[in-house]
Design an enzyme around this catalytic site. Sequence first.
Site, PDB file in Angstrom:
ATOM      1  NE  ARG A 100      -9.792  -7.501   4.527  1.00 56.18           N
ATOM      2  CZ  ARG A 100     -10.735  -7.967   3.707  1.00 56.18           C
ATOM      3  NH1 ARG A 100     -11.569  -8.902   4.111  1.00 56.18           N
ATOM      4  NH2 ARG A 100     -10.832  -7.499   2.475  1.00 56.18           N
TER       5      ARG A 100
ATOM      6  CG  HIS B 252      -2.065  -1.019   0.986  1.00 59.35           C
ATOM      7  ND1 HIS B 252      -3.017  -0.881   0.001  1.00 59.35           N
ATOM      8  CD2 HIS B 252      -2.349  -2.189   1.617  1.00 59.35           C
ATOM      9  CE1 HIS B 252      -3.838  -1.919   0.035  1.00 59.35           C
ATOM     10  NE2 HIS B 252      -3.460  -2.731   1.005  1.00 59.35           N
TER      11      HIS B 252
HETATM   12  C1  FAD Z   1      -8.386 -10.833   1.321  1.00 60.47           C
HETATM   13  C2  FAD Z   1      -7.205 -10.131   1.928  1.00 60.47           C
HETATM   14  C3  FAD Z   1      -6.515  -9.170   1.205  1.00 60.47           C
HETATM   15  C4  FAD Z   1      -5.416  -8.510   1.781  1.00 60.47           C
HETATM   16  N1  FAD Z   1      -4.700  -7.662   1.014  1.00 60.47           N
HETATM   17  C5  FAD Z   1      -3.603  -7.058   1.532  1.00 60.47           C
HETATM   18  C6  FAD Z   1      -2.814  -6.209   0.722  1.00 60.47           C
HETATM   19  O1  FAD Z   1      -3.056  -6.058  -0.463  1.00 60.47           O
HETATM   20  N2  FAD Z   1      -1.772  -5.572   1.301  1.00 60.47           N
HETATM   21  C7  FAD Z   1      -1.465  -5.720   2.619  1.00 60.47           C
HETATM   22  O2  FAD Z   1      -0.550  -5.070   3.082  1.00 60.47           O
HETATM   23  N3  FAD Z   1      -2.166  -6.578   3.400  1.00 60.47           N
HETATM   24  C8  FAD Z   1      -3.211  -7.254   2.876  1.00 60.47           C
HETATM   25  N4  FAD Z   1      -3.919  -8.134   3.632  1.00 60.47           N
HETATM   26  C9  FAD Z   1      -3.469  -8.415   4.982  1.00 60.47           C
HETATM   27  C10 FAD Z   1      -2.284  -9.372   4.979  1.00 60.47           C
HETATM   28  O3  FAD Z   1      -2.517 -10.475   4.133  1.00 60.47           O
HETATM   29  C11 FAD Z   1      -2.045  -9.839   6.406  1.00 60.47           C
HETATM   30  O4  FAD Z   1      -1.920  -8.714   7.238  1.00 60.47           O
HETATM   31  C12 FAD Z   1      -0.789 -10.691   6.539  1.00 60.47           C
HETATM   32  O5  FAD Z   1      -0.746 -11.711   5.584  1.00 60.47           O
HETATM   33  C13 FAD Z   1      -0.757 -11.257   7.947  1.00 60.47           C
HETATM   34  O6  FAD Z   1       0.353 -12.101   8.059  1.00 60.47           O
HETATM   35  P1  FAD Z   1       0.529 -13.017   9.335  1.00 60.47           P
HETATM   36  O7  FAD Z   1       1.871 -13.614   9.231  1.00 60.47           O
HETATM   37  O8  FAD Z   1       0.193 -12.236  10.557  1.00 60.47           O
HETATM   38  O9  FAD Z   1      -0.636 -14.099   9.209  1.00 60.47           O
HETATM   39  P2  FAD Z   1      -0.652 -15.524   8.484  1.00 60.47           P
HETATM   40  O10 FAD Z   1      -0.128 -15.464   7.120  1.00 60.47           O
HETATM   41  O11 FAD Z   1      -2.018 -16.085   8.649  1.00 60.47           O
HETATM   42  O12 FAD Z   1       0.386 -16.364   9.344  1.00 60.47           O
HETATM   43  C14 FAD Z   1       0.095 -16.865  10.616  1.00 60.47           C
HETATM   44  C15 FAD Z   1       0.636 -18.265  10.660  1.00 60.47           C
HETATM   45  O13 FAD Z   1       0.515 -18.775  11.972  1.00 60.47           O
HETATM   46  C16 FAD Z   1       0.287 -20.159  11.872  1.00 60.47           C
HETATM   47  N5  FAD Z   1      -0.280 -20.627  13.129  1.00 60.47           N
HETATM   48  C17 FAD Z   1      -1.464 -20.286  13.687  1.00 60.47           C
HETATM   49  N6  FAD Z   1      -1.641 -20.936  14.853  1.00 60.47           N
HETATM   50  C18 FAD Z   1      -0.536 -21.694  15.054  1.00 60.47           C
HETATM   51  C19 FAD Z   1      -0.145 -22.607  16.061  1.00 60.47           C
HETATM   52  N7  FAD Z   1      -0.922 -22.888  17.124  1.00 60.47           N
HETATM   53  N8  FAD Z   1       1.067 -23.242  15.941  1.00 60.47           N
HETATM   54  C20 FAD Z   1       1.870 -22.993  14.868  1.00 60.47           C
HETATM   55  N9  FAD Z   1       1.519 -22.143  13.872  1.00 60.47           N
HETATM   56  C21 FAD Z   1       0.339 -21.495  13.966  1.00 60.47           C
HETATM   57  C22 FAD Z   1      -0.667 -20.260  10.693  1.00 60.47           C
HETATM   58  O14 FAD Z   1      -0.702 -21.561  10.118  1.00 60.47           O
HETATM   59  C23 FAD Z   1      -0.143 -19.199   9.744  1.00 60.47           C
HETATM   60  O15 FAD Z   1       0.717 -19.716   8.758  1.00 60.47           O
HETATM   61  C24 FAD Z   1      -5.031  -8.802   3.102  1.00 60.47           C
HETATM   62  C25 FAD Z   1      -5.719  -9.787   3.830  1.00 60.47           C
HETATM   63  C26 FAD Z   1      -6.785 -10.455   3.241  1.00 60.47           C
HETATM   64  C27 FAD Z   1      -7.490 -11.531   3.991  1.00 60.47           C
END
Ligand code: FAD
Length: 478
Positions: A311, A50
């Site tokens: 999300r 973004h």
């Molecule tokens: C439809 C959509 C569109 C989006 N578009 C954008 C965009 O264009 N630009 C932007 O900046 N952001 C965007 N976002 C937001 C962005 O995708 C997220 O903020 C980001 O991917 C979050 O990353 P994360 O690592 O926190 O989560 P995740 O990728 O979900 O990673 C968390 C990980 O933790 C693991 N986990 C959970 N519980 C456990 C456990 N008990 N033991 C071991 N592992 C575990 C899961 O398996 C997962 O792999 C979007 C989100 C969505 C849903």
Amino acid sequence: MNYDVTIIGGGVIGCAIARELARYRLGVILLEKECEVGFGTSKSNSGIIHAGHHSATDTLKGRLEWAGNQKWDSLCAALGFGFERIGELTVAFTPEERATLERLLTSGRAKGVSGLEIWEPARLRREEPNLSHDIIAALHAPTAGVVNPYEACFTLIESARANGVHVAVDYRVEVLSRGEDGWTVKGTGPDVASRFVVNAAGIFADKVAAMAGVGTFRIHPRKGEEYLLDKRLRGFVKRIIFPLPTATSKGILVIPTFDGTLMVGPTAHETEDRSDITTTLPGSDEVFESVRRVVPGISERDCIAEFAGLRAAAEGEDFIIGPTAAKGFINVAGIQSPGLTAAPAIAEMVAEILADEGMDMVARDDFVPAVPPHVRFATLPLDEQVRLAGDDPRYGRIVCRCEHISERETVDAIHRGAHTLDGIKFRTRAGMGRCQGGFCSWRCMELLARERGVPITEITKRGGGSWVIRRREDGEKP
Ligand SMILES: Cc1cc2nc3c(=O)[nH]c(=O)nc-3n(C[C@H](O)[C@H](O)[C@H](O)COP(=O)(O)OP(=O)(O)OC[C@H]3O[C@@H](n4cnc5c(N)ncnc54)[C@H](O)[C@@H]3O)c2cc1C
């Protein structure tokens, strides 16, 4: 196993933190419940870096969006994932909406976001002739980009691993307990002991925080459906197109992805079901109706694939990043959009928090920032393709006809960590084209079986029980 830091969750946030911590003389392990990193929300999003002006300045999201945005060029230079700053346009149909563009412009400039300007209809028609002629103005933000988010995860973790971080996949964390020296993590693998635990568990971050006795917030997942269009529409729209944002969403967008496919979406609907990544007819209708208002030439008939992501929204809608009442337990939670954009800045923030909490952060002098470059055969000039195929005939054997992916790239992906069909797909694009794997899935399975030395019946689409074929039982009729 004893470490300084355990990171729970291998999404883009966990992977970025792992690589950031790899710069220091620390023992770090990342635990991920899926069979590969990046298989959660981090592969199911819009892939937009973004521009920096979307979220309010007085929120953590707002600060980290712009800080993160500025770090993607150097990250891409080191890791080689697909990333390009193509710019974005937020469009207005009425004088009232135009006034909102002016407000976005002012607040963006106050934040320091560079290059923002309002485009009038004549410029819009010249630059983006396929946008609706009912649009009366647009805010152009050249700092916006598109990234292949799964490639970002894979290369971040490849770099972290190369610099000494341990990674355990298929490891679901189930119990956290605190002793005198730190934490013991128990789950579907050997126990792990560490001084600090970083909770980057995405939509399950509230559950993991509760395991540590600090379940002070709740994640309420918000589903977004996205629709990928045929490459026939490549270039139809050159920039990311935004409607005006709402209170909970940036709206339904038109996104020219890094690889040239147009994508439209996402929806934004609350769901209680943390496993619901289905797409729906109402979702599709909502997306295409909304998009057609802005780009009338887009039709659902061009859709070749669809997916949904969740999300990890928390109460208050802001990121929750910081130490907790449980000593040594750090939350990196509520990371909804723009979490992908903010990831590199979040990773640096976590390193600072660890230092504040007493971790001795001594920089390594042997940190290697880059990973070996990946060959993208389809994008090379013909004479270069011929030269490569002469050197290694596997470049001359095409595994995926839609995306022009060679056997050599597929084998390289397997040796870099892909051990499922999706692992190959998200590293190489084999299976992402018009036929959606109809041609290449079997070939990829054969290569996986050959390179990993396992029976083909063991190959899964995305780990767990997602087998693709099974052995016929004795006496079973074909
Ligand atoms: C439809 C959509 C569109 C989006 N578009 C954008 C965009 O264009 N630009 C932007 O900046 N952001 C965007 N976002 C937001 C962005 O995708 C997220 O903020 C980001 O991917 C979050 O990353 P994360 O690592 O926190 O989560 P995740 O990728 O979900 O990673 C968390 C990980 O933790 C693991 N986990 C959970 N519980 C456990 C456990 N008990 N033991 C071991 N592992 C575990 C899961 O398996 C997962 O792999 C979007 C989100 C969505 C849903």
